[in-house]
Write a protein that holds these residues in place. Structure first.
Motif, PDB file in Angstrom:
ATOM      1  N   LEU A 189       0.856   4.172  -2.791  1.00 26.11           N
ATOM      2  CA  LEU A 189       0.668   5.777  -2.674  1.00 26.11           C
ATOM      3  C   LEU A 189       1.832   6.355  -2.980  1.00 26.11           C
ATOM      4  O   LEU A 189       1.633   7.726  -3.515  1.00 26.11           O
ATOM      5  N   TRP A 190       3.168   5.992  -2.665  1.00 25.88           N
ATOM      6  CA  TRP A 190       4.249   6.777  -2.998  1.00 25.88           C
ATOM      7  C   TRP A 190       4.458   7.035  -4.465  1.00 25.88           C
ATOM      8  O   TRP A 190       4.500   8.045  -5.191  1.00 25.88           O
ATOM      9  N   THR A 225      -8.006   9.340  -1.191  1.00 23.40           N
ATOM     10  CA  THR A 225      -8.016   7.941  -0.458  1.00 23.40           C
ATOM     11  C   THR A 225      -9.246   7.952   0.419  1.00 23.40           C
ATOM     12  O   THR A 225      -9.438   6.876   1.250  1.00 23.40           O
ATOM     13  N   PHE A 245      -1.664   8.698   3.760  1.00 22.40           N
ATOM     14  CA  PHE A 245      -1.191   7.573   4.090  1.00 22.40           C
ATOM     15  C   PHE A 245      -1.712   6.879   5.311  1.00 22.40           C
ATOM     16  O   PHE A 245      -1.719   5.642   5.060  1.00 22.40           O
ATOM     17  N   ARG A 246      -1.836   7.464   6.437  1.00 19.91           N
ATOM     18  CA  ARG A 246      -2.572   6.693   7.409  1.00 19.91           C
ATOM     19  C   ARG A 246      -4.140   6.274   7.190  1.00 19.91           C
ATOM     20  O   ARG A 246      -4.020   5.120   7.319  1.00 19.91           O
ATOM     21  N   ARG A 251       0.794  -1.007  -0.113  1.00 22.22           N
ATOM     22  CA  ARG A 251      -0.078  -0.065  -0.058  1.00 22.22           C
ATOM     23  C   ARG A 251       0.845   1.221  -0.088  1.00 22.22           C
ATOM     24  O   ARG A 251       0.499   1.989  -0.533  1.00 22.22           O
ATOM     25  N   THR A 252       1.848   1.261   0.874  1.00 23.22           N
ATOM     26  CA  THR A 252       2.720   2.518   0.990  1.00 23.22           C
ATOM     27  C   THR A 252       3.288   2.669  -0.524  1.00 23.22           C
ATOM     28  O   THR A 252       3.281   3.759  -0.894  1.00 23.22           O
ATOM     29  N   SER A 273      -3.683   3.210   4.841  1.00 27.83           N
ATOM     30  CA  SER A 273      -3.135   1.899   5.593  1.00 27.83           C
ATOM     31  C   SER A 273      -3.986   1.285   6.218  1.00 27.83           C
ATOM     32  O   SER A 273      -3.891   0.087   6.504  1.00 27.83           O
TER      33      SER A 273
END
Length: 285
Positions: free
Chosen positions: A125-126, A200, A275-276, A121-122, A279
């Motif tokens: 997103l990046w 998101t 991001f939070r 996931r990270t 995730s």
């Protein structure tokens, strides 16, 4: 008892969804081409407007502004295009590229398949954020480049006449315009953060893009409320035209530094929230 989780031989999470793959995917989308066409068309529309309406002048007040000196040279025309578009038009591509990137995958029901590839996931997103910011920066550069080229053909090349009087040396013109573009991009990071965070949160790309544009407009409206006094200093919109200080005989940094600090602070918080949220989100689309 501990559980041993094995991955396939050769699997490296950080190598999934390469930036070039995501960039090509976004470049081929129709909205990217349409946005590029709109930005490239604006200088041509302004040149046609000046040809029809005549050379702009100081009006009744006699004050010299960027609009009044638009036809003085190609550099003045590029600065004028930035002035008329920074408040809204350049907000749209930033909100579009950053707000559409995750929400569109969800709306196509392809997001869960990307994560099942598996793309961490990270990492996903990046990759999407880096490409979205890259396309946003490209939009910021495209407009003044087209304006500089078409303006030079229409009005010739020469020193940039300053709104406060005088002019910049030819050798200083391009660096100052580059600084203006860089500051406008930094000031738009708040819109990018809003759009990416909303992307998101929803499966509707239009909701993320429209929400970011709407909140940006609300910020502009609040900045116009002079009764707020010094509270306006914490609004990103309050500093969006601080780049005018770059078009002074003596370069002034104070306003741009404050504006950049406010924008980057808001953007970092919003990106962290994105991001939070992602995730912890249950991906079902």
């Amino acid at each position: 008892m501990s559980t041993l989780v094995e991955s396939a031989p050769g699997y490296r999470g950080r190598h999934t969804l390469p930036l070039r793959v995501e960039a090509v995917r976004q470049l081929k989308r129709r909205r990217t081409l349409v946005m590029a066409g709109v930005l490239a068309a604006l200088p041509l529309i302004l040149i046609a407007a000046f040809a029809i309406g005549g050379t702009p002048d100081g009006g009744d007040s006699g004050r010299v502004t960027l609009m009044n000196t638009a036809t003085a040279s190609g550099a003045n025309f590029a600065a004028t295009c930035l002035f008329v578009s920074a408040g809204f038009l350049l907000v749209v591509p930033v909100a579009l590229f950053c707000g559409d990137t995750v929400a569109s995958e969800a709306s196509w029901s392809s997001l869960r398949y990307l994560l099942a590839a598996p793309v961490p996931r990270t990492r996903l997103l990046w990759s999407k954020l880096a490409v979205a910011l890259g396309f946003s920066a490209a939009a910021m550069v495209l407009l003044p480049l087209v304006a500089l080229a078409t303006g030079t053909m229409a009005y010739g090349w020469g020193p940039l006449e300053l709104p406060t009087g005088g002019s910049l040396d030819t050798g200083d013109t391009l660096p100052r315009l580059g600084l203006v573009v860089a500051f406008i991009f930094v000031s738009q990071l708040v819109t990018a953060g809003l759009a990416f965070w909303l992307s998101t949160k929803t499966d509707a790309p239009l909701g993320a893009v429209g929400g970011a544009v709407g909140l940006t407009i609300i910020g502009n409206v609040l900045d116009a409320v002079t009764a707020l006094g010094s509270w306006r200093d914490v609004l990103p919109a309050h500093w969006q035209f601080a780049w005018i200080d770059a078009l002074q005989p003596q370069l002034e940094w104070n306003g741009m530094v404050k504006g950049a600090a406010v924008s980057v602070t808001y953007a970092l918080v919003l990106f962290a929230l994105a991001f939070r949220n992602f995730s912890r989100k249950d991906i079902v689309s």
